[in-house]
Design a protein around this motif. Structure first.
Motif, PDB file in Angstrom:
ATOM      1  N   GLU A 252       6.224  -8.027   2.677  1.00 41.33           N
ATOM      2  CA  GLU A 252       5.576  -9.322   3.231  1.00 41.33           C
ATOM      3  C   GLU A 252       4.671 -10.071   2.199  1.00 41.33           C
ATOM      4  O   GLU A 252       4.642 -11.397   2.184  1.00 41.33           O
TER       5      GLU A 252
ATOM      6  N   ILE B 171      -5.545 -10.324   3.523  1.00 36.05           N
ATOM      7  CA  ILE B 171      -5.013 -10.073   2.187  1.00 36.05           C
ATOM      8  C   ILE B 171      -3.746 -11.041   1.801  1.00 36.05           C
ATOM      9  O   ILE B 171      -3.873 -11.186   0.514  1.00 36.05           O
ATOM     10  N   GLU B 172      -3.020 -11.096   2.747  1.00 39.45           N
ATOM     11  CA  GLU B 172      -1.467 -11.801   2.286  1.00 39.45           C
ATOM     12  C   GLU B 172      -1.961 -13.471   1.971  1.00 39.45           C
ATOM     13  O   GLU B 172      -1.597 -13.987   0.842  1.00 39.45           O
TER      14      GLU B 172
ATOM     15  N   CYS C 145       0.928  -1.350  -0.189  1.00 38.94           N
ATOM     16  CA  CYS C 145       0.258  -0.034  -0.110  1.00 38.94           C
ATOM     17  C   CYS C 145       0.990   1.258  -0.080  1.00 38.94           C
ATOM     18  O   CYS C 145       0.331   2.371   0.287  1.00 38.94           O
TER      19      CYS C 145
HETATM   20  P1  ADP Z   1       5.495  -3.201   1.432  1.00 38.51           P
HETATM   21  O1  ADP Z   1       6.659  -3.548   0.990  1.00 38.51           O
HETATM   22  O2  ADP Z   1       4.965  -1.967   0.843  1.00 38.51           O
HETATM   23  O3  ADP Z   1       5.756  -2.700   3.010  1.00 38.51           O
HETATM   24  P2  ADP Z   1       3.978  -5.509   2.490  1.00 38.51           P
HETATM   25  O4  ADP Z   1       3.260  -6.654   1.559  1.00 38.51           O
HETATM   26  O5  ADP Z   1       5.241  -5.838   3.254  1.00 38.51           O
HETATM   27  O6  ADP Z   1       4.090  -4.278   1.614  1.00 38.51           O
HETATM   28  O7  ADP Z   1       3.016  -4.950   3.617  1.00 38.51           O
HETATM   29  C1  ADP Z   1       1.626  -4.387   3.147  1.00 38.51           C
HETATM   30  C2  ADP Z   1       0.862  -4.823   4.507  1.00 38.51           C
HETATM   31  O8  ADP Z   1      -0.467  -4.236   4.054  1.00 38.51           O
HETATM   32  C3  ADP Z   1       0.538  -6.557   4.042  1.00 38.51           C
HETATM   33  O9  ADP Z   1       0.538  -7.090   5.323  1.00 38.51           O
HETATM   34  C4  ADP Z   1      -0.940  -6.455   3.340  1.00 38.51           C
HETATM   35  O10 ADP Z   1      -1.245  -7.776   3.521  1.00 38.51           O
HETATM   36  C5  ADP Z   1      -1.468  -5.471   4.023  1.00 38.51           C
HETATM   37  N1  ADP Z   1      -2.567  -4.972   3.102  1.00 38.51           N
HETATM   38  C6  ADP Z   1      -2.652  -4.649   2.007  1.00 38.51           C
HETATM   39  N2  ADP Z   1      -3.885  -4.104   1.357  1.00 38.51           N
HETATM   40  C7  ADP Z   1      -4.323  -3.893   2.666  1.00 38.51           C
HETATM   41  C8  ADP Z   1      -5.672  -3.069   2.748  1.00 38.51           C
HETATM   42  N3  ADP Z   1      -6.417  -2.876   1.794  1.00 38.51           N
HETATM   43  N4  ADP Z   1      -6.263  -3.161   3.831  1.00 38.51           N
HETATM   44  C9  ADP Z   1      -5.267  -3.498   4.981  1.00 38.51           C
HETATM   45  N5  ADP Z   1      -4.138  -4.110   5.144  1.00 38.51           N
HETATM   46  C10 ADP Z   1      -3.773  -4.504   3.522  1.00 38.51           C
END
Ligand code: ADP
Length: 423
Positions: A362, A337-338, A263
């Protein structure tokens, strides 16, 4: 083939960053996710073991690094690289020093160097102080990092409490005099009992000097940029044969999918840019997933024309993320989401997708686990520090690229697919 340089990285995207820079040489680079249980059947000249130990308890981080060292020694490596972040991310009980000291003990090394500088990306060291752009580390956004807040910019002060032997500095005035002067200074420091030497570097040419002076040390430590000159030097020294195996892009089915769980501000722009191309897209909403489950998403994935590289994204603006987190809890929203994106990756592979573009650190971990990947070979770089990687998932040859948060330009997703096309 035996391994020329064995690398240990303290996190996954850091390992891919190092892999991308070593792979610029064209020589084959392998990335192992965790310490493999068995010896490498066909070790690459550059082997990288990716750990997840940056914020782990010291004992665990040390034990994992030692196990990685033994595995790399088993592949024939005699020179080693301990890779950490260019912002020297470590907790107060930090793992950078203890791991380096344990590796030195195991290797019988009396001295190592510390150089996290990455001038191309605005990380420089002067008089032992680390800068992020024009700001000292402790005044940069890193001061508020949720896990590893960096409240001091002085690398000697950060390092000394983490190690038992003496810490010293070789400053820019020595580096500027070239590799011989630096080598002489390091020898003098070693004679005085200085085992851990922070080295200044403000420009990429400084890293060339440092790599030249230190290329035969059993253990080097630093950011990925310090490793960049090493392949060329090893070729010059004939440590690496001119006919060393090169990285090869395997033939691949073009069926592709993009999975975005980051995000970050940049990923939001990248998703907006890609959806404008008219490729099929599906937005995941954690609240809806919590209510109705993932079945409709699987149906959507199975019906996709993968030749048009569809995108599934949970990427959202901060207000929308906060809303979901408030209703579900931060951890649960992230997990939903993951899990959904990881399951989509698996369904996509079962439905024929062979190229995976993944956004989010993640998220990358979750997708890699779901696809059962433990070894990747590293190919073309899409953006600095983000390469295409190749591996096998359930017997199928696949390609994937793992992009953390703010990496890449606005056109990253299209660029990634184009890059693979021209190989
Ligand atoms: P980055 O590399 O940008 O930090 P990550 O994948 O490490 O990305 O972390 C993003 C986190 O936000 C993940 O745990 C993901 O599941 C969560 N996430 C993604 N979209 C949403 C959403 N719409 N609402 C809440 N959490 C989200």
């Amino acid at each position: 083939m035996t391994t020329v340089l064995g690398c240990i990285a303290d996190d996954f995207t850091g390992a891919t960053d190092l892999a991308a820079l070593l792979a610029r040489s064209g020589v084959r680079v392998s990335l192992r996710i965790g310490v493999p249980a068995e010896a490498a059947a066909c070790p690459a000249p550059f082997e990288i073991v990716a750990l997840k130990s940056r914020t782990a308890p010291v004992d665990k981080a040390v034990a994992e690094a030692r196990a990685a060292l033994r595995w790399l020694q088993g592949s024939g490596a005699k020179r080693f690289f301990w890779k950490y972040c260019s912002t020297f991310d470590s907790t107060a009980k930090g793992n950078i020093g203890p791991v380096a000291e344990a590796l030195m003990d195991d290797l019988g090394a009396r001295q190592t160097i510390y150089c996290p500088a990455f001038p191309e990306n605005g990380r420089s060291i002067f008089m032992g102080n680390l800068f992020v752009g024009r700001q000292p580390l402790s005044e940069s956004p890193m001061k508020d990092h949720p896990l590893t807040p960096m409240r001091d910019s002085n690398l000697m002060r950060l390092l000394q409490p983490q190690v038992t032997r003496r810490v010293g500095l070789s400053d820019r005035l020595i580096v500027e005099q070239g590799p011989c002067a630096l080598r002489t200074e390091l020898d003098a420091l070693r004679a005085e009992g200085v085992a851990h030497v922070v080295i200044d570097a403000v420009a990429s040419s400084d890293l060339d000097v440092i790599a030249k002076a230190c290329r035969d040390m059993p253990l080097l430590t630093g950011g990925s940029a310090l490793a960049m000159p090493l392949p060329g030097l090893y070729l010059e020294d004939r440590v690496l044969a001119a006919n060393a195996p090169v990285s090869e892009a395997p033939p691949l089915d073009p069926a592709a999918i993009i999975l975005s769980g980051s995000c970050s501000a940049m990923t939001n722009r990248q998703v907006a840019d890609y959806t404008r191309t008219g490729a099929p897209s599906l937005r995941l909403d954690p609240l809806e997933l919590a209510e109705v489950g993932v079945a409709p998403v699987h149906d959507w994935v199975q019906k996709q024309p993968f030749d048009r590289a569809p995108i599934i994204y949970a990427t959202a603006e901060p207000e929308s993320v906060k809303r979901a987190q408030k209703r579900l809890g931060i951890a649960r929203a992230g997990e939903i989401i993951e899990e959904a994106l990881a399951a989509c990756a698996l369904t996509a592979r079962q439905s024929g997708a062979r190229r995976f573009v993944v956004a989010g650190g993640e998220t990358s971990g979750a997708v890699t686990r779901a696809l059962g990947l433990d070894c990747l070979s590293v190919g073309a770089e899409i953006a600095p520090g983000v390469p295409w990687c190749y591996g096998h998932s359930d017997g199928h040859q696949i390609a994937l690229t793992l992009k953390s948060g703010n990496f890449g330009t606005e056109r990253f997703f299209s660029e990634a697919l184009e890059k693979l096309e021209v190989r």
